[in-house]
Motif scaffolding. Structure first.
Motif, short mmCIF file in Angstrom:
data_model
loop_
_atom_site.label_atom_id
_atom_site.label_comp_id
_atom_site.label_asym_id
_atom_site.label_seq_id
_atom_site.Cartn_x
_atom_site.Cartn_y
_atom_site.Cartn_z
N ASP A 1 0.81 -1.22 0.00
CA ASP A 1 0.00 0.00 0.00
C ASP A 1 0.84 1.26 0.00
OD1 ASP A 1 -2.32 -1.36 -0.12
OD2 ASP A 1 -2.43 -1.63 2.05
N LYS A 2 1.94 1.20 0.76
CA LYS A 2 2.75 2.40 0.87
C LYS A 2 3.24 2.83 -0.51
CE LYS A 2 6.84 2.23 2.40
NZ LYS A 2 8.04 1.86 3.02
N GLU A 3 2.87 4.04 -0.88
CA GLU A 3 3.24 4.51 -2.22
C GLU A 3 4.71 4.94 -2.25
OE1 GLU A 3 3.06 5.00 -5.90
OE2 GLU A 3 1.08 4.73 -5.01
N VAL A 4 5.43 4.41 -3.17
CA VAL A 4 6.80 4.86 -3.35
C VAL A 4 6.82 5.79 -4.55
CG1 VAL A 4 9.14 4.14 -3.83
CG2 VAL A 4 7.67 2.70 -2.42
N VAL A 5 7.43 6.94 -4.35
CA VAL A 5 7.43 7.90 -5.44
C VAL A 5 8.25 7.34 -6.61
CG1 VAL A 5 7.97 10.26 -6.11
CG2 VAL A 5 7.33 9.72 -3.73
N PRO A 6 7.62 7.18 -7.72
CA PRO A 6 8.36 6.59 -8.85
C PRO A 6 9.37 7.58 -9.41
CG PRO A 6 6.14 7.20 -9.52
CD PRO A 6 6.24 7.52 -8.07
N SER A 7 10.53 7.06 -9.69
CA SER A 7 11.60 7.92 -10.18
C SER A 7 11.36 8.35 -11.63
CB SER A 7 12.93 7.18 -10.09
OG SER A 7 12.81 5.92 -10.71
N VAL A 8 10.46 7.63 -12.26
CA VAL A 8 10.24 7.89 -13.69
C VAL A 8 9.76 9.32 -13.95
CG1 VAL A 8 9.07 7.04 -15.74
CG2 VAL A 8 9.63 5.48 -13.88
N LEU A 9 9.00 9.86 -12.97
CA LEU A 9 8.44 11.19 -13.17
C LEU A 9 9.51 12.21 -13.50
CD1 LEU A 9 5.63 11.59 -10.51
CD2 LEU A 9 5.44 11.42 -13.00
N PHE A 10 10.65 12.07 -12.85
CA PHE A 10 11.72 13.05 -13.09
C PHE A 10 12.16 13.02 -14.54
CE2 PHE A 10 12.25 12.09 -8.51
CZ PHE A 10 11.91 13.35 -8.04
N THR A 11 12.38 11.83 -15.02
CA THR A 11 12.85 11.74 -16.40
C THR A 11 11.83 12.35 -17.34
OG1 THR A 11 12.17 9.46 -16.16
CG2 THR A 11 14.51 9.86 -16.44
N MET B 1 -0.63 -6.32 -13.99
CA MET B 1 -1.58 -7.27 -13.42
C MET B 1 -1.90 -6.96 -11.97
SD MET B 1 -0.41 -10.97 -14.68
CE MET B 1 -0.76 -11.60 -16.30
N LEU B 2 -0.86 -6.50 -11.24
CA LEU B 2 -1.06 -6.24 -9.82
C LEU B 2 -1.65 -4.85 -9.59
CD1 LEU B 2 2.29 -7.70 -8.47
CD2 LEU B 2 0.04 -8.76 -8.34
N GLY B 3 -1.82 -4.11 -10.67
CA GLY B 3 -2.39 -2.78 -10.57
C GLY B 3 -1.48 -1.79 -9.86
N LEU B 4 -0.20 -1.89 -10.07
CA LEU B 4 0.73 -0.93 -9.46
C LEU B 4 0.50 0.45 -10.09
CD1 LEU B 4 4.04 -3.00 -9.29
CD2 LEU B 4 2.14 -2.90 -7.68
N PRO B 5 0.85 1.52 -9.36
CA PRO B 5 0.56 2.87 -9.86
C PRO B 5 1.29 3.20 -11.16
CG PRO B 5 1.94 2.93 -7.90
CD PRO B 5 1.46 1.52 -8.03
N HIS B 6 2.45 2.62 -11.39
CA HIS B 6 3.10 2.82 -12.67
C HIS B 6 3.84 1.55 -13.04
CE1 HIS B 6 6.33 3.65 -9.83
NE2 HIS B 6 7.14 3.23 -10.80
N ILE B 7 4.31 1.52 -14.26
CA ILE B 7 4.99 0.33 -14.76
C ILE B 7 6.42 0.30 -14.22
CG2 ILE B 7 5.65 -0.91 -16.85
CD1 ILE B 7 2.73 -0.48 -16.87
N CYS B 8 6.75 -0.77 -13.53
CA CYS B 8 8.10 -0.84 -12.98
C CYS B 8 9.04 -1.47 -13.99
CB CYS B 8 8.12 -1.70 -11.72
SG CYS B 8 7.03 -1.09 -10.45
N GLU C 1 14.53 -3.34 -8.39
CA GLU C 1 14.50 -2.56 -7.15
C GLU C 1 13.16 -1.84 -7.02
OE1 GLU C 1 17.06 -2.56 -9.24
OE2 GLU C 1 18.41 -3.71 -7.94
N GLU C 2 12.79 -1.19 -8.11
CA GLU C 2 11.55 -0.44 -8.12
C GLU C 2 10.37 -1.37 -7.82
OE1 GLU C 2 9.52 2.33 -11.45
OE2 GLU C 2 11.57 1.64 -11.82
N PHE C 3 10.40 -2.51 -8.48
CA PHE C 3 9.29 -3.45 -8.33
C PHE C 3 9.19 -3.94 -6.90
CE2 PHE C 3 7.64 -7.84 -8.56
CZ PHE C 3 6.42 -7.59 -9.16
N THR C 4 10.32 -4.33 -6.32
CA THR C 4 10.27 -4.88 -4.97
C THR C 4 9.89 -3.83 -3.94
OG1 THR C 4 12.66 -4.64 -4.92
CG2 THR C 4 11.78 -6.84 -5.28
N GLN C 5 10.12 -2.57 -4.27
CA GLN C 5 9.67 -1.52 -3.36
C GLN C 5 8.16 -1.39 -3.35
OE1 GLN C 5 11.73 1.93 -4.68
NE2 GLN C 5 13.59 1.42 -3.54
N ASN C 6 7.58 -1.80 -4.43
CA ASN C 6 6.13 -1.62 -4.56
C ASN C 6 5.29 -2.83 -4.19
OD1 ASN C 6 5.37 1.08 -5.67
ND2 ASN C 6 7.04 0.54 -7.03
N VAL C 7 5.93 -3.98 -4.09
CA VAL C 7 5.13 -5.18 -3.79
C VAL C 7 5.62 -5.86 -2.53
CG1 VAL C 7 4.57 -5.62 -6.19
CG2 VAL C 7 6.60 -6.67 -5.17
#
Lengths: 277, 292, 583
Positions: free
Chosen positions: C280-290, C549-556, C560-566
């Protein structure tokens, strides 16, 4: 020397692939192309050897007429014919001019015309036959006449590997050009440019040799696993491979027709040895 | 293992690798040289005759027999058959003279790192080939014209044309496309290309005793065979057929007459050429030393 | 217990002239109907092992051999390669070189004909049908695509109807779709025809999906031979050897390393779906910066501009085959552009146009304000660098140093020495500077090819499939090397199938399909559109698929990114049935 540049442009991979391979396998639609390769090769052997020892102009002329007919039948490309004529005429022409210089006269033209006639018969025979045989049938024909199997294999392997080699040559050539520096001025008669290109073309073979060496290693190893050496030592395989070769009635017709023509020709030749000149 | 290191022996497949390598590379180059246009200066043609450096290099680095025959086959297949210029029996003479010349050049080099040796061998290789093909051309006219002597000036002019052609090819093609590239390539490739084919480099300083070069037996056999090479067209006179010509791919046939004698012929032809070009040789006594 | 078809007993082999044995006391057995993957780091002896199967070792490669190899009940001793090859089909990694005849039908019949089978034609036809090449039987080999050539090599082996098939790196040179296609065929051969199949494979995703057993080679010996799930679950052991298990497996391992003995990880997306839950805890995706960076770049200087470009090639039937249909494209300074699309979409042609290697049939191409249509390559070489897919085609000298210096020397630049040193350093080639580039490993060769390109200091650098043919660990390294390029080159364009690379590296993605650009945007825009990728014939990476499939807020895109989100599901269903589907 601009021609060099144009020639190098012609060495475009696609172009050569299309020109060579497209036509090589496209010959079985003509009448001669449908004959058995052995028929053609035997026929060729006769016309490649006999004219050398015939000095009777009538017979040579008759043979020449037959060759013209078969050449038309086999639909040889006009380009090749042009090259042939040009070569013959320039060779004999220079010979004649020089012999004038050495004290010869107009009378030396006649023996040389005979020579030209001979050479034309022989060249036309080879053009007719070899443009009517696609590589597979040629190699099968040769191997049925006893040429080593290795040659037959090399021939078809040549057709297999040529596009790959050309592609690779082209890429390496590009590598040289992409990183190289063309002479800023063309020089006298484009000499600098020509030297630059010729130098690259030679240099390309250094990497190409190494890369081809790598390739041949796998190929030979694969040939081993594909039973190639097994086949070389096994006459049964050759028989099986050539079992499709069949002398049809058209083959016999063609051979006997040619025989009849030649017999008549010799008869006519002895009656009128100087029909022509 | 230790016996393997002693001699320069090749397995059947290694010979075939050399053959295939030489065939494809020289064949490809032949295709280009056929396409590169030439400049006609009167009867003399200023042209890129062939990239002789390819077979020369390979003959010097590998077993000369297989590299030489491979190159000759490559020329027939790529340069003639594929371009629709196959001359039938006439190619046979090219095949024999060319492989003979290349083989001789390859045999002459015992140390691929020795530039002088490589250079001399390259030039001699080209010279042998050009000489033999000039002779064949002369013989052709001689056979083709009924009474050569009857035609005034013909004999002289054919000799002049062939002679000038010979000099042109040796000096132009020979230096630019045999000598220089071979000098550049052989030392560079030595020790580098062999492992890619999975074989050991030819032993440096692998020597052919000078006695072998000049033994009278070889000379006689050589002359006999030189006749074969010179007159492929003449040979056809005696009902010669392709069927009798078998390339000795099988190991057992390696000593079969034709090749043995061709080897000898190569040596003799080399000697003949050397004496003909004594002037070229006099520049240094290198050749004599190198052959020793 | 099924019959063993292949058995090695205490095999030790040393190549002639080598000091160390390549194989050291190797014993193994394969039973009929096995589907086994051989894995191991480079130089661990995988190919050598497989060459023992058909007697190439010791008969073809004469070295020191001891031990025994038994193939289909026949001992390899005293039998020739040709004899043993009746039972074993071998497909090489450089499969192109094993095709020796000009046309498809000829080549596929070649082996049975050599063995003197009277029905060689029927055998050839059957093999073609099995590989789906029947339609192409009269084509020339040079007309085939890479994937088709590989299938033909396989068909050539199948025509002998061998009991065992050995395939060395079946998918190394293929795009993902073709790779999957070839594995589907292998599976059918295995399941329906009972063939025993051995593959040497780097791609753990394929091993997990298709193989049953895994042999791990290390330094010339077999470390273990395990069923696939157990094998892939030994994550730490594999990673230590530089072998990467499937992403899903790695993710599960990262979340819960050192599972109790005997517990196994999920192997594929299907199983992963049941194992992971969205944290549940939202991790700010780094992609936004790019993304923001991407926006800023819009203002920058134009480097490449293409206007309504068309390109056609002439075919053997003398018709024109359109490759590019009306391309309009602007590339700006500082962009990292990924050009994606399946084989034949026109990626390479587009890049060749920019490099001036081909002339457009219509339209104009401008690079740095110069119209390049048909300019000789020498003119453009200071502006554009093109890195070939096969680095060997770029090697024209005999040492790495000379390769890099070639361009600089040809132009007699004064700072040649300096710049070469700089490049050697930047691409970590200083140690290798005097070696011949052809003798380096795949990854090192790529670095050399990039250094050659970078030494030119071009405005645009074009890379054709920079990660093809590399094993996974080398691929990871490549991403870092590509970062190095950013400092040297204004704009970099990569044509690739490798979605992992795209996800980790690109700032802008251009999707091509049938000679057109069908999409152009940022990572998130492109990857979010699953249909788009499918239309372009591309596959999502397992992580992308799972993120969706897991409905994550963005595509990982990274682990590292993925494991932070699941998180792993409590009492992960690894025990239960869902994870056994792959077996």
């Amino acid at each position: 020397m601009d021609a060099v540049k144009r020639a190098l442009d012609r060495i475009s991979v696609e172009q050569i692939k299309l020109e060579l391979l497209g036509t090589a396998y496209n010959s079985s639609s003509t009448f001669l192309g449908k004959l058995d390769p052995r028929t053609l090769l035997v026929w060729y052997l006769f016309f490649a050897i006999v004219p050398w020892f015939v000095y009777n102009r009538t017979i040579l002329l008759g043979m020449f007429i037959l060759m013209v007919i078969t050449t038309v039948l086999s639909r040889v490309s006009p380009y090749i014919l042009f090259i042939l004529c040009f070569g013959l005429i320039s060779q004999i022409g220079w010979l004649f001019l020089l012999s004038l210089f050495f004290g010869g006269g107009i009378e030396s033209l006649l023996p040389m015309l005979t020579l030209t006639l001979k050479l034309s018969v022989i060249s036309l025979a080879s053009i007719t036959v070899f443009s009517s045989l696609d590589p597979e049938r040629l190699s099968d024909g040769l191997s049925s006449l006893g040429v080593p199997d290795m040659f037959a294999f090399s021939l078809s392997y040549g057709y297999r590997i040529l596009p790959t080699l050309l592609e690779e040559f082209h890429q390496i050539l590009l590598s040289f050009r992409l990183r190289g520096q063309r002479p800023l001025k063309h020089g006298w008669l484009y000499c600098r440019t020509a030297v630059y290109y010729l130098r690259i073309v030679v240099l390309v073979f250094y990497p190409l040799m190494l890369n081809t060496a790598k390739r041949s290693r796998t190929t030979i190893e694969a040939l081993e696993t594909r039973g190639f050496s097994y086949a070389l030592n096994n006459p049964k395989v050759k028989k099986l491979k050539l079992s499709y070769l069949l002398m049809k009635w058209s083959d016999w017709l063609f051979l006997s027709g040619s025989c009849l023509y030649i017999t008549l020709l010799f008869w006519l030749g002895y009656l009128h040895p100087n029909l022509l000149y | 293992m230790s016996t393997l290191k002693m001699r320069y022996t090749l397995t059947q497949s290694q010979k075939m690798m050399i053959f295939v390598l030489s065939m494809s590379l020289y064949g490809l180059s032949n295709m280009f040289t056929e396409l590169i246009p030439s400049i006609q200066l009167g009867p003399v043609e200023l042209s890129v005759e062939y990239f002789a450096f390819i077979p020369l290099t390979l003959c010097m680095l590998f077993h000369p027999l297989y590299a030489a025959v491979g190159a000759a086959v490559g020329e027939i297949i790529f340069g003639e058959l594929m371009l629709g210029q196959f001359g039938g029996l006439g190619e046979l003479e090219k095949f024999i003279t060319f492989s003979l010349a290349m083989y001789t050049a390859g045999r002459m080099v015992s140390d691929p790192k020795n530039r002088r040796q490589v250079g001399v061998a390259a030039m001699i290789g080209v010279a042998i080939h050009q000489f033999l093909s000039s002779v064949v051309d002369i013989v052709k006219v001689w056979v083709g014209v009924e009474e050569l002597e009857a035609v005034k000036g013909l004999a002289e002019s054919i000799v002049v044309i062939e002679g000038v052609g010979f000099l042109n090819d040796v000096l132009f093609s020979g230096i630019l496309f045999a000598l220089l590239p071979t000098l550049y390539l052989v030392p560079r490739l030595y020790g580098k290309i062999e492992p890619l084919l999975g074989m050991k480099p030819r032993e440096r300083n692998m020597k052919y005793a000078s006695g072998t070069w000049l033994s009278p037996k070889l000379v006689i056999g050589g002359i006999l065979l030189a006749a074969v090479a010179l007159g492929a067209e003449l040979v056809s006179e005696s009902g010669w057929s392709i069927g009798e010509f078998e390339l000795p791919w099988a190991e057992s046939n390696e000593e079969s007459m034709i090749w043995l004698s061709m080897l000898v012929a190569a040596v003799v032809a080399a000697v003949v050429i050397i004496s003909l070009l004594r002037r070229a040789k006099r520049k240094g006594q290198q050749a004599g030393q190198l052959d020793a | 217990m099924r019959e063993p078809v292949l058995e090695l007993k205490g095999v030790t082999f040393t190549y002639p002239g080598a000091d160390q044995p390549v194989l050291h006391n190797v014993s193994m057995r394969l039973v009929e109907g096995d589907f086994t993957a051989v894995i191991g780091s480079n130089g661990s002896g995988k190919s050598t092992l497989c060459k023992c199967f058909n007697g190439l070792i010791p008969h073809y490669y004469s070295g020191d051999f001891s031990g025994e190899a038994v193939i289909c009940g026949l001992s390899s001793e005293g039998r020739s390669v040709a004899e043993l090859s009746r039972h074993i089909g071998y497909v090489y990694q450089d499969f192109e070189n094993q095709l020796v005849r000009p046309t498809v039908m000829d080549d596929v019949c070649f082996t049975p004909l050599n063995y003197g089978f009277a029905d060689y034609k029927e055998r050839g036809e059957r093999a073609l049908a099995l590989t789906g090449l029947s339609e192409l039987r009269n084509e020339f080999i040079w007309q085939l695509s890479g994937g088709q050539k590989h299938l033909l090599a396989l068909a050539g082996a199948l025509a002998m109807e061998p009991e065992i098939l050995v395939i060395d790196e079946p998918v190394a040179q293929l795009d993902p779709q073709h790779a999957r296609h070839i594995y589907e065929i292998l599976r059918r051969l295995n399941v329906e025809y009972g063939k025993t199949i051995v593959v040497i494979e780097h791609h753990a995703e394929f091993i997990a999906d298709y193989c049953r057993n895994v042999i791990l080679m290390d330094n010339g010996s077999i470390r273990w031979q395990k069923p696939v799930r157990e094998a892939m679950s030994s994550v730490d052991e594999l990673l230590a050897l530089g072998i990467y298990p499937p992403d899903v497996t790695q993710a599960a391992w990262m979340l819960q390393p050192g599972l109790r003995l005997g517990r196994l990880y999920p192997l594929n997306v299907g199983e992963g779906k049941a194992c992971f839950i969205h944290r549940d805890k939202e991790v700010v995706p780094s992609v936004l910066f790019t993304n923001e960076v991407h926006l800023v770049e819009k203002e920058k200087e134009i480097v490449v501009q293409m206007k309504d470009v068309r390109l056609s090639y002439r075919t053997i039937h003398r018709t024109m085959n359109p490759v590019l249909n009306g391309i309009g494209l602007t590339l700006r300074r500082g962009e990292s552009v990924a050009l994606i699309g399946n084989n034949g979409a026109g990626k390479s042609s587009l890049m060749k146009l920019i490099a001036g290697m081909v002339r457009p049939t219509e339209g104009t191409v401008n690079v740095k304000g110069i119209k390049v249509n048909g300019l000789p390559p020498e003119r453009l070489s200071g502006i554009v660098a093109y890195i070939f897919q096969n680095p060997e085609e770029m090697f024209i000298e005999d040492s790495v140093r000379k390769e890099i210096a070639y361009y600089l020397k040809a132009r007699r630049l004064t700072d040649t020495e300096e710049r070469v040193e700089q490049m050697l350093h930047a691409f970590r080639l200083s140690e290798l500077a005097e070696q011949d580039a052809r003798l380096l490993s795949g990854g090192q060769q790529r670095r050399v090819s990039l250094a050659i390109g970078a030494a030119i200091r071009p405005a645009v650098m074009l890379l054709d499939e920079p990660t093809a043919n590399l094993d996974i660990s080398t691929k990871q390294e490549m991403v870092k090397v590509l970062e190095t390029l950013r400092g040297q080159v204004e704009t970099v364009v990569i044509a690739t199938h490798d979605m992992q690379l795209v996800a980790e590296w690109a700032s802008r993605i251009i999707v091509m399909h049938q000679g057109r650009i069908i999409a152009d945007g940022s990572k998130d825009e492109i990857f979010a559109d699953g249909q788009l990728l499918q239309r372009a014939g591309l596959a999502q990476t397992p992580l992308m698929e799972l993120s969706q499939m897991l409905g994550l807020p963005h595509i990982c895109s990274s682990l590292e990114e993925f494991t932070q989100n699941v998180a792993l599901q409590k009492e992960g269903p690894v025990h239960s049935g869902c994870c056994q589907t792959g077996a």
